[in-house]
Design a protein around this motif. Structure first.
Motif, PDB file in Angstrom:
ATOM      1  N   LEU A  33       0.825  -1.201   0.000  1.00  0.00           N
ATOM      2  CA  LEU A  33       0.000   0.000   0.000  1.00  0.00           C
ATOM      3  C   LEU A  33       0.866   1.260   0.000  1.00  0.00           C
ATOM      4  O   LEU A  33       0.559   2.237  -0.692  1.00  0.00           O
ATOM      5  N   ARG A  34       1.944   1.240   0.780  1.00  0.00           N
ATOM      6  CA  ARG A  34       2.853   2.394   0.804  1.00  0.00           C
ATOM      7  C   ARG A  34       3.481   2.606  -0.565  1.00  0.00           C
ATOM      8  O   ARG A  34       3.517   3.726  -1.078  1.00  0.00           O
ATOM      9  N   HIS A  37       0.953   3.977  -2.977  1.00  0.00           N
ATOM     10  CA  HIS A  37       0.736   5.401  -2.712  1.00  0.00           C
ATOM     11  C   HIS A  37       1.840   6.240  -3.370  1.00  0.00           C
ATOM     12  O   HIS A  37       1.554   7.230  -4.058  1.00  0.00           O
ATOM     13  N   GLU A  41       1.392   8.957  -6.334  1.00  0.00           N
ATOM     14  CA  GLU A  41       1.819  10.352  -6.140  1.00  0.00           C
ATOM     15  C   GLU A  41       2.816  10.779  -7.217  1.00  0.00           C
ATOM     16  O   GLU A  41       2.752  11.913  -7.707  1.00  0.00           O
TER      17      GLU A  41
END
Length: 159
Positions: A33-34, A37, A41
């Motif tokens: 998930l990190r 993300h 971004e």
């Protein structure tokens, strides 16, 4: 029975004693998930960002566009940000002349938010760019997988 020297299948997590013991970070949900993300971004900065806006600032602007005259607190609830974070974003966006913050006529202790003309222009531009951005994010997925990912993420965060 597997030999001690056998390596686990990199396509599956190692399970032992009823709990998943991941020997490969490629299967750690928090890590994935990190990374997802950061991936999103980076793609946002490349294809969606305008005037140095972040994805959180654009989310705030879209929420204001969809809920004109909503309170600052209500907008924070819509985009899942705490009061302090929303307040900081609003201050920056008012300085950039993208938002107007006015005292609420219903509750003088509260502020309502509205987009400026420049803010509306940026939201309209983002709406045109969004399909390409979404396609870029999911380029490695089929249409069905993309829909499934969206559904899983929505359920994960109770939307």
């Amino acid at each position: 029975m597997a030999d001690k020297n056998d390596k686990p299948n990199p396509a599956e997590p190692v399970v032992s004693g009823g709990t998943a013991e991941f020997t490969d970070m490629r299967f750690m949900l928090s890590h994935l998930l990190r990374r997802a993300h950061f991936f999103a971004e980076a793609r946002f900065a490349k294809s969606m960002s305008r005037d140095g806006l972040t994805s959180r600032q654009l989310a705030l602007m879209v929420a204001v566009d969809q809920n004109p005259g909503a309170s600052q607190n209500a907008i924070g609830d819509i985009i899942a940000l705490d009061r302090n974070s929303v307040s900081e974003l609003v201050v920056r966006m008012v300085k950039k002349r993208l938002l107007k913050r006015e005292t609420s006529q219903k509750d003088k202790r509260s502020f309502v938010l509205k987009l400026t003309d420049k803010g509306r222009e940026i939201v309209a531009d983002a709406a045109l760019k969004n399909p390409g951005y979404q396609a870029d994010l999911t380029a490695n997925l089929s249409g069905a997988e993309t829909r499934q990912l969206i559904e899983y993420l929505r359920r994960m965060v109770s939307l």
